[in-house]
Design a protein around this motif. Structure first.
Motif, PDB file in Angstrom:
ATOM      1  N   SER A 156       9.850  -5.746  -6.548  1.00  0.00           N
ATOM      2  CA  SER A 156       8.450  -6.175  -6.557  1.00  0.00           C
ATOM      3  C   SER A 156       7.523  -5.052  -6.102  1.00  0.00           C
ATOM      4  CB  SER A 156       8.266  -7.403  -5.663  1.00  0.00           C
ATOM      5  OG  SER A 156       8.554  -7.099  -4.314  1.00  0.00           O
ATOM      6  N   ALA A 157       7.992  -4.225  -5.168  1.00  0.00           N
ATOM      7  CA  ALA A 157       7.190  -3.081  -4.732  1.00  0.00           C
ATOM      8  C   ALA A 157       7.057  -2.061  -5.855  1.00  0.00           C
ATOM      9  CB  ALA A 157       7.829  -2.432  -3.506  1.00  0.00           C
ATOM     10  N   PHE A 158       8.138  -1.877  -6.612  1.00  0.00           N
ATOM     11  CA  PHE A 158       8.073  -0.967  -7.759  1.00  0.00           C
ATOM     12  C   PHE A 158       7.090  -1.489  -8.803  1.00  0.00           C
ATOM     13  CE2 PHE A 158       9.588   0.091 -12.064  1.00  0.00           C
ATOM     14  CZ  PHE A 158       9.450   1.474 -12.016  1.00  0.00           C
ATOM     15  N   ALA A 159       7.122  -2.798  -9.062  1.00  0.00           N
ATOM     16  CA  ALA A 159       6.183  -3.386 -10.022  1.00  0.00           C
ATOM     17  C   ALA A 159       4.745  -3.192  -9.554  1.00  0.00           C
ATOM     18  CB  ALA A 159       6.487  -4.870 -10.209  1.00  0.00           C
ATOM     19  N   ALA A 160       4.502  -3.403  -8.261  1.00  0.00           N
ATOM     20  CA  ALA A 160       3.159  -3.186  -7.721  1.00  0.00           C
ATOM     21  C   ALA A 160       2.757  -1.716  -7.849  1.00  0.00           C
ATOM     22  CB  ALA A 160       3.114  -3.624  -6.258  1.00  0.00           C
ATOM     23  N   PHE A 161       3.698  -0.828  -7.560  1.00  0.00           N
ATOM     24  CA  PHE A 161       3.443   0.614  -7.694  1.00  0.00           C
ATOM     25  C   PHE A 161       3.043   0.959  -9.125  1.00  0.00           C
ATOM     26  CE2 PHE A 161       4.814   4.868  -8.810  1.00  0.00           C
ATOM     27  CZ  PHE A 161       4.346   5.645  -7.766  1.00  0.00           C
ATOM     28  N   MET A 162       3.744   0.379 -10.094  1.00  0.00           N
ATOM     29  CA  MET A 162       3.437   0.663 -11.495  1.00  0.00           C
ATOM     30  C   MET A 162       2.063   0.110 -11.885  1.00  0.00           C
ATOM     31  SD  MET A 162       5.864   2.517 -12.562  1.00  0.00           S
ATOM     32  CE  MET A 162       5.487   2.544 -14.315  1.00  0.00           C
ATOM     33  N   ILE A 163       1.697  -1.029 -11.324  1.00  0.00           N
ATOM     34  CA  ILE A 163       0.358  -1.572 -11.584  1.00  0.00           C
ATOM     35  C   ILE A 163      -0.706  -0.646 -11.010  1.00  0.00           C
ATOM     36  CG2 ILE A 163      -1.245  -3.444 -11.038  1.00  0.00           C
ATOM     37  CD1 ILE A 163       1.133  -5.368 -11.147  1.00  0.00           C
ATOM     38  N   TRP A 164      -0.515  -0.234  -9.768  1.00  0.00           N
ATOM     39  CA  TRP A 164      -1.498   0.658  -9.142  1.00  0.00           C
ATOM     40  C   TRP A 164      -1.608   1.977  -9.899  1.00  0.00           C
ATOM     41  CZ3 TRP A 164       1.441  -0.245  -3.964  1.00  0.00           C
ATOM     42  CH2 TRP A 164       1.171  -1.546  -3.507  1.00  0.00           C
ATOM     43  N   SER A 165      -0.482   2.463 -10.413  1.00  0.00           N
ATOM     44  CA  SER A 165      -0.504   3.747 -11.121  1.00  0.00           C
ATOM     45  C   SER A 165      -1.254   3.655 -12.446  1.00  0.00           C
ATOM     46  CB  SER A 165       0.925   4.246 -11.365  1.00  0.00           C
ATOM     47  OG  SER A 165       1.622   3.390 -12.254  1.00  0.00           O
ATOM     48  N   LEU A 175       0.426   5.856  -2.963  1.00  0.00           N
ATOM     49  CA  LEU A 175       0.965   4.641  -3.573  1.00  0.00           C
ATOM     50  C   LEU A 175       2.373   4.351  -3.071  1.00  0.00           C
ATOM     51  CD1 LEU A 175      -0.215   4.956  -7.296  1.00  0.00           C
ATOM     52  CD2 LEU A 175      -1.352   3.835  -5.373  1.00  0.00           C
ATOM     53  N   LEU A 176       3.151   5.402  -2.843  1.00  0.00           N
ATOM     54  CA  LEU A 176       4.517   5.220  -2.346  1.00  0.00           C
ATOM     55  C   LEU A 176       4.509   4.604  -0.953  1.00  0.00           C
ATOM     56  CD1 LEU A 176       7.545   5.630  -2.760  1.00  0.00           C
ATOM     57  CD2 LEU A 176       7.292   7.932  -1.795  1.00  0.00           C
ATOM     58  N   ILE A 177       3.620   5.072  -0.104  1.00  0.00           N
ATOM     59  CA  ILE A 177       3.516   4.509   1.253  1.00  0.00           C
ATOM     60  C   ILE A 177       3.162   3.027   1.191  1.00  0.00           C
ATOM     61  CG2 ILE A 177       2.175   4.560   3.390  1.00  0.00           C
ATOM     62  CD1 ILE A 177       1.940   7.610   2.973  1.00  0.00           C
ATOM     63  N   TRP A 178       2.193   2.699   0.340  1.00  0.00           N
ATOM     64  CA  TRP A 178       1.809   1.299   0.203  1.00  0.00           C
ATOM     65  C   TRP A 178       2.938   0.467  -0.398  1.00  0.00           C
ATOM     66  CZ3 TRP A 178      -1.610  -1.567   2.444  1.00  0.00           C
ATOM     67  CH2 TRP A 178      -2.763  -0.988   2.968  1.00  0.00           C
ATOM     68  N   ALA A 179       3.707   1.061  -1.302  1.00  0.00           N
ATOM     69  CA  ALA A 179       4.837   0.343  -1.901  1.00  0.00           C
ATOM     70  C   ALA A 179       5.895   0.017  -0.849  1.00  0.00           C
ATOM     71  CB  ALA A 179       5.447   1.173  -3.033  1.00  0.00           C
ATOM     72  N   ILE A 180       6.140   0.943   0.071  1.00  0.00           N
ATOM     73  CA  ILE A 180       7.105   0.693   1.151  1.00  0.00           C
ATOM     74  C   ILE A 180       6.609  -0.428   2.062  1.00  0.00           C
ATOM     75  CG2 ILE A 180       8.196   1.706   3.191  1.00  0.00           C
ATOM     76  CD1 ILE A 180       8.145   4.407   1.697  1.00  0.00           C
ATOM     77  N   ILE A 181       5.334  -0.377   2.409  1.00  0.00           N
ATOM     78  CA  ILE A 181       4.748  -1.455   3.214  1.00  0.00           C
ATOM     79  C   ILE A 181       4.855  -2.784   2.475  1.00  0.00           C
ATOM     80  CG2 ILE A 181       2.598  -2.318   4.237  1.00  0.00           C
ATOM     81  CD1 ILE A 181       1.765   0.631   4.599  1.00  0.00           C
ATOM     82  N   PHE A 182       4.576  -2.721   1.196  1.00  0.00           N
ATOM     83  CA  PHE A 182       4.614  -3.909   0.345  1.00  0.00           C
ATOM     84  C   PHE A 182       6.014  -4.509   0.309  1.00  0.00           C
ATOM     85  CE2 PHE A 182       3.531  -6.281  -3.519  1.00  0.00           C
ATOM     86  CZ  PHE A 182       2.217  -6.607  -3.238  1.00  0.00           C
ATOM     87  N   ALA A 183       7.023  -3.659   0.164  1.00  0.00           N
ATOM     88  CA  ALA A 183       8.407  -4.131   0.121  1.00  0.00           C
ATOM     89  C   ALA A 183       8.780  -4.839   1.420  1.00  0.00           C
ATOM     90  CB  ALA A 183       9.350  -2.956  -0.136  1.00  0.00           C
ATOM     91  N   THR A 184       8.328  -4.308   2.534  1.00  0.00           N
ATOM     92  CA  THR A 184       8.615  -4.926   3.831  1.00  0.00           C
ATOM     93  C   THR A 184       7.996  -6.318   3.930  1.00  0.00           C
ATOM     94  OG1 THR A 184       8.618  -2.719   4.841  1.00  0.00           O
ATOM     95  CG2 THR A 184       8.461  -4.610   6.325  1.00  0.00           C
TER      96      THR A 184
END
Length: 253
Positions: A156-165, A175-184
């Protein structure tokens, strides 16, 4: 240097998933299933390494294929099986021909609908993955939910990362930092959801609902304007009320 994707590859990419789903439906065996999935993965891997594909197209090829396979396996109604078989024709036509957003400049007006469509595909794929994750936990309760939630939160964090990108260029580290936070956050949410007395379709909906709102607000935060909270009060209020209503309405979905 990678070559541009020829027309016949684009056309075959539209039809390969429906063919695989038809084979799985009419020849229901473990050998046929795993062989078909292996062929599908091998094909998309081949074109990803051979041709000059956008990262969005590569991601959507794999994610959307997995989504329809999961839905075919978990939804028992025969009518929906045919929906899942033929609807990918439209989806993969879009992926094959219109999944290359030009983000080297500011968003052009005509590109906004395409970005929204790609975003909704990522939302759909995330929902389908959550459904599969909760179904795995329900049908195989001895299987480690720690592993399930870790994989699901990463997905789900990867999907969010792809949306943001789709909306921001040259922002990989941020975006990677936010994706890690998002995954948590998603990992924690899933551990709350499993205590609700609902089936996997409902649990997937409730989880992806929160996921969607969170990724949306992260995207707003990453813009120059940041989050304008006064404009979001109505949106958050409506979603909160609907979410509570759904919690009371859902019994077995």
């Amino acid at each position: 240097m990678k070559k541009n994707k020829p027309v016949f590859i684009a056309v075959f990419s539209i039809f390969i998933l429906p063919i695989v789903l038809l084979v799985i439906k009419f020849f229901p065996s473990a050998l046929v299933f795993f062989s078909s999935v292996a062929v599908l993965v091998a094909y998309f891997s081949f074109i990803a390494f051979t041709y000059n594909l956008d990262k969005t197209e590569i991601a959507l090829n794999y994610m959307t294929s997995w989504s329809f396979i999961v839905l075919m396996l978990l939804v028992e109604n025969g009518f929906f099986h045919y929906v899942f078989i033929f609807f990918p024709l439209l989806v993969f036509f879009f992926i094959a021909y219109w999944s290359r957003p030009q983000i080297s400049h500011s968003i052009h007006v005509k590109e906004k609908p395409l970005r929204r469509m790609m975003m909704m595909l990522y939302v759909f794929n995330t929902y389908a993955f959550f459904i599969g994750a909760y179904a795995l936990h329900i049908y195989f309760p001895n299987f480690s939910f720690v592993l399930i939630s870790l994989v699901s939160s990463a997905y789900s964090a990867f999907a969010a990362f792809m949306i943001w990108s789709l909306y921001f260029k040259s922002e990989f580290k941020k975006l990677l930092i936010w994706a890690i936070i998002f995954a948590t956050i998603v990992f924690e949410i899933m551990w709350v959801m499993i205590y609700l007395p609902f089936a996997y379709l409902a649990l997937g909906l409730l989880t992806v609902w929160i996921w969607y709102i969170l990724q949306l607000f992260v995207r707003f935060h990453l813009t120059k304007e940041d989050i304008v909270w006064r404009q979001q009060i109505g949106f958050l209020s409506v979603n909160f009320i609907l979410y509570i209503l759904v919690l009371f309405i859902i019994r077995w979905v």
